[in-house]
Scaffold this motif. Structure first.
Motif, PDB file in Angstrom:
ATOM      1  N   ARG A 152       0.822  -1.208   0.000  1.00  0.00           N
ATOM      2  CA  ARG A 152       0.000   0.000   0.000  1.00  0.00           C
ATOM      3  C   ARG A 152       0.860   1.263   0.000  1.00  0.00           C
ATOM      4  N   LEU A 153       2.013   1.189   0.633  1.00  0.00           N
ATOM      5  CA  LEU A 153       2.892   2.351   0.687  1.00  0.00           C
ATOM      6  C   LEU A 153       3.673   2.545  -0.606  1.00  0.00           C
ATOM      7  N   LEU A 154       3.970   1.455  -1.311  1.00  0.00           N
ATOM      8  CA  LEU A 154       4.869   1.532  -2.468  1.00  0.00           C
ATOM      9  C   LEU A 154       4.184   1.336  -3.812  1.00  0.00           C
ATOM     10  N   GLY A 155       3.038   0.664  -3.829  1.00  0.00           N
ATOM     11  CA  GLY A 155       2.369   0.401  -5.102  1.00  0.00           C
ATOM     12  C   GLY A 155       3.094  -0.624  -5.950  1.00  0.00           C
ATOM     13  N   SER A 156       4.016  -1.350  -5.367  1.00  0.00           N
ATOM     14  CA  SER A 156       4.808  -2.355  -6.084  1.00  0.00           C
ATOM     15  C   SER A 156       5.048  -3.533  -5.150  1.00  0.00           C
ATOM     16  N   MET A 157       4.608  -4.712  -5.544  1.00  0.00           N
ATOM     17  CA  MET A 157       4.831  -5.885  -4.700  1.00  0.00           C
ATOM     18  C   MET A 157       6.291  -6.321  -4.750  1.00  0.00           C
ATOM     19  N   TRP A 158       6.961  -6.085  -5.879  1.00  0.00           N
ATOM     20  CA  TRP A 158       8.391  -6.415  -5.928  1.00  0.00           C
ATOM     21  C   TRP A 158       9.140  -5.628  -4.857  1.00  0.00           C
ATOM     22  N   ASP A 159       8.874  -4.332  -4.784  1.00  0.00           N
ATOM     23  CA  ASP A 159       9.534  -3.500  -3.783  1.00  0.00           C
ATOM     24  C   ASP A 159       9.075  -3.877  -2.374  1.00  0.00           C
ATOM     25  N   ALA A 160       7.788  -4.204  -2.243  1.00  0.00           N
ATOM     26  CA  ALA A 160       7.263  -4.588  -0.927  1.00  0.00           C
ATOM     27  C   ALA A 160       7.965  -5.840  -0.409  1.00  0.00           C
ATOM     28  N   GLU A 161       8.196  -6.799  -1.270  1.00  0.00           N
ATOM     29  CA  GLU A 161       8.885  -8.025  -0.860  1.00  0.00           C
ATOM     30  C   GLU A 161      10.315  -7.727  -0.407  1.00  0.00           C
ATOM     31  N   ARG A 168      10.131   7.575 -10.643  1.00  0.00           N
ATOM     32  CA  ARG A 168       8.846   7.610 -11.330  1.00  0.00           C
ATOM     33  C   ARG A 168       8.670   8.883 -12.143  1.00  0.00           C
ATOM     34  N   GLU A 169       9.320   9.968 -11.711  1.00  0.00           N
ATOM     35  CA  GLU A 169       9.256  11.208 -12.482  1.00  0.00           C
ATOM     36  C   GLU A 169       9.940  11.055 -13.834  1.00  0.00           C
ATOM     37  N   ALA A 170      10.913  10.137 -13.931  1.00  0.00           N
ATOM     38  CA  ALA A 170      11.624   9.898 -15.184  1.00  0.00           C
ATOM     39  C   ALA A 170      11.045   8.714 -15.953  1.00  0.00           C
ATOM     40  N   TYR A 171       9.955   8.140 -15.464  1.00  0.00           N
ATOM     41  CA  TYR A 171       9.329   6.969 -16.072  1.00  0.00           C
ATOM     42  C   TYR A 171       8.746   7.343 -17.437  1.00  0.00           C
ATOM     43  N   THR A 172       8.813   6.433 -18.386  1.00  0.00           N
ATOM     44  CA  THR A 172       8.255   6.680 -19.717  1.00  0.00           C
ATOM     45  C   THR A 172       6.743   6.524 -19.689  1.00  0.00           C
ATOM     46  N   GLY A 173       6.024   7.633 -19.862  1.00  0.00           N
ATOM     47  CA  GLY A 173       4.568   7.599 -19.838  1.00  0.00           C
ATOM     48  C   GLY A 173       4.035   7.585 -18.410  1.00  0.00           C
ATOM     49  N   PRO A 174       2.728   7.463 -18.246  1.00  0.00           N
ATOM     50  CA  PRO A 174       2.143   7.431 -16.903  1.00  0.00           C
ATOM     51  C   PRO A 174       2.620   6.221 -16.107  1.00  0.00           C
ATOM     52  N   LEU A 180      11.187   1.523   6.469  1.00  0.00           N
ATOM     53  CA  LEU A 180      11.924   1.069   5.279  1.00  0.00           C
ATOM     54  C   LEU A 180      11.174   1.440   3.998  1.00  0.00           C
ATOM     55  N   ALA A 181       9.852   1.261   4.014  1.00  0.00           N
ATOM     56  CA  ALA A 181       9.043   1.601   2.839  1.00  0.00           C
ATOM     57  C   ALA A 181       9.066   3.100   2.576  1.00  0.00           C
ATOM     58  N   LEU A 182       9.031   3.894   3.630  1.00  0.00           N
ATOM     59  CA  LEU A 182       9.111   5.348   3.460  1.00  0.00           C
ATOM     60  C   LEU A 182      10.419   5.757   2.787  1.00  0.00           C
ATOM     61  N   ASP A 183      11.513   5.182   3.239  1.00  0.00           N
ATOM     62  CA  ASP A 183      12.811   5.489   2.631  1.00  0.00           C
ATOM     63  C   ASP A 183      12.804   5.111   1.150  1.00  0.00           C
ATOM     64  N   GLN A 184      12.260   3.938   0.848  1.00  0.00           N
ATOM     65  CA  GLN A 184      12.237   3.491  -0.542  1.00  0.00           C
ATOM     66  C   GLN A 184      11.277   4.331  -1.376  1.00  0.00           C
ATOM     67  N   LEU A 185      10.166   4.741  -0.786  1.00  0.00           N
ATOM     68  CA  LEU A 185       9.194   5.541  -1.527  1.00  0.00           C
ATOM     69  C   LEU A 185       9.770   6.894  -1.921  1.00  0.00           C
ATOM     70  N   ARG A 186      10.557   7.468  -1.046  1.00  0.00           N
ATOM     71  CA  ARG A 186      11.158   8.766  -1.369  1.00  0.00           C
ATOM     72  C   ARG A 186      12.069   8.666  -2.600  1.00  0.00           C
ATOM     73  N   SER A 187      12.874   7.604  -2.679  1.00  0.00           N
ATOM     74  CA  SER A 187      13.745   7.442  -3.848  1.00  0.00           C
ATOM     75  C   SER A 187      12.951   6.997  -5.064  1.00  0.00           C
ATOM     76  N   ALA A 188      11.888   6.212  -4.838  1.00  0.00           N
ATOM     77  CA  ALA A 188      11.077   5.736  -5.964  1.00  0.00           C
ATOM     78  C   ALA A 188      10.374   6.881  -6.662  1.00  0.00           C
ATOM     79  N   ARG A 189       9.968   7.905  -5.917  1.00  0.00           N
ATOM     80  CA  ARG A 189       9.279   9.040  -6.529  1.00  0.00           C
ATOM     81  C   ARG A 189      10.153   9.741  -7.548  1.00  0.00           C
ATOM     82  N   VAL A 190      11.461   9.803  -7.278  1.00  0.00           N
ATOM     83  CA  VAL A 190      12.382  10.421  -8.230  1.00  0.00           C
ATOM     84  C   VAL A 190      12.440   9.586  -9.506  1.00  0.00           C
TER      85      VAL A 190
END
Length: 289
Positions: A19-28, A72-78, A60-70
């Motif tokens: 729920r915090l990351l939107g990614s089960m790979w990252d959640a695992e 995602r801003e460079a992600y191709t498309g939505p 741990l998820a908060l730390d990862q979410l902060r870096s993931a947001r960066v």
């Protein structure tokens, strides 16, 4: 000190991290890191093991979410969340738990700052008291309350209004796909909210619209254009994130299509085409439409 079997609480921890990351790979990855910390901790100093593990996973998820947001801003498309099968979401025995794992809510939570998202999930889905949430996130109790209130307001668009039952959602999905596959543009358009938004997440891996498509007329025209070129008939209904979804192959590309339904109309269409995000929901068996 109460004892705890890590494997017994793993589904809850995975559900929280997802729920915090939107990614089960990252959640695992987060839950595995939490296990390593649990394995190395002096258990005699841990008064509440479950609370300790929820705190570790949240941070741990908060730390990862902060870096993931960066990233995602460079992600191709939505960027859209990674869909998962419902049984991977952890316990869904309350309406709040089910709603916070729905695809629409996960997508809306991307609007929140990481601490706001953590406060919202911990309060809304797990009903933690504000003093515990404040300790986990590292804010005062007053700030935790304010963050929850702000997050709730930002997510209020469409939440708390009429939501269809699973059966009603399934019937609407069938009508939607029948109209799309049959080229019934009039029926399809009638099903769309005036302010509908269509998202396609190809992640640069497959061909997909690089920007969201806004409005009933443009969304219907986009679907009609696809229908004119490709076969829509090979589709299935399955369940993802606690709701019925469409599994389809269009122009040789597999995709999962989910709908955000509000007051009987389709308010958002989410198409996940990125093959990296489809591995968990690729069906082995599914019901024909």
């Amino acid at each position: 000190m109460p004892s705890v079997d890590f494997e017994e609480v793993r589904p809850v921890l995975l559900g929280l991290a997802y729920r915090l990351l939107g990614s089960m790979w990252d959640a695992e990855d987060v839950v595995q890191d939490a296990w390593l910390r649990w394995d190395g901790v002096d258990r005699s100093e841990v008064r509440e093991p479950r609370a300790f593990l929820i705190t570790v996973v949240s941070r741990l998820a908060l730390d990862q979410l902060r870096s993931a947001r960066v990233k995602r801003e460079a992600y191709t498309g939505p960027w859209l969340p990674e869909p998962i099968t419902t049984d991977e979401a952890g316990p869904l025995d309350t309406a709040e738990l089910r709603d916070t794992v729905s695809f629409a809510t996960l997508h809306m939570m991307e609007r929140l700052a990481p601490p706001e998202r953590a406060v919202f999930v911990l309060r809304e889905a797990f009903e933690l008291p504000y003093d515990e949430i404040a300790g986990i996130v590292g804010v005062s109790v007053v700030n935790a309350r304010q963050m929850y209130r702000r997050a709730s307001v930002r997510l209020a668009d469409g939440r708390g209004r009429f939501r269809p039952t699973t059966e009603e959602h399934g019937r609407l999905l069938r009508r939607f796909m029948e109209a799309a596959s049959g080229g019934d543009l009039a029926t399809l358009t009638e099903m769309l909210h005036e302010d509908v938004v269509l998202y396609n997440d190809g992640g640069g891996r497959v061909r997909a619209a690089l920007r969201p498509i806004f409005g009933r007329r443009k969304a219907a025209a986009f679907i009609a254009g696809l229908r004119a070129r490709y076969d829509f008939s090979a589709a299935r209904i399955l369940e993802a994130n606690g709701q019925p979804a469409i599994w389809a192959r269009i122009a040789g590309t597999e995709q999962l299509i989910t709908l955000d339904v509000r007051d009987g109309l389709v308010h958002a269409i989410y198409g996940v085409l990125n093959p990296d995000k489809l591995q968990r929901v690729r069906p082995t068996r599914a019901a024909d439409l």
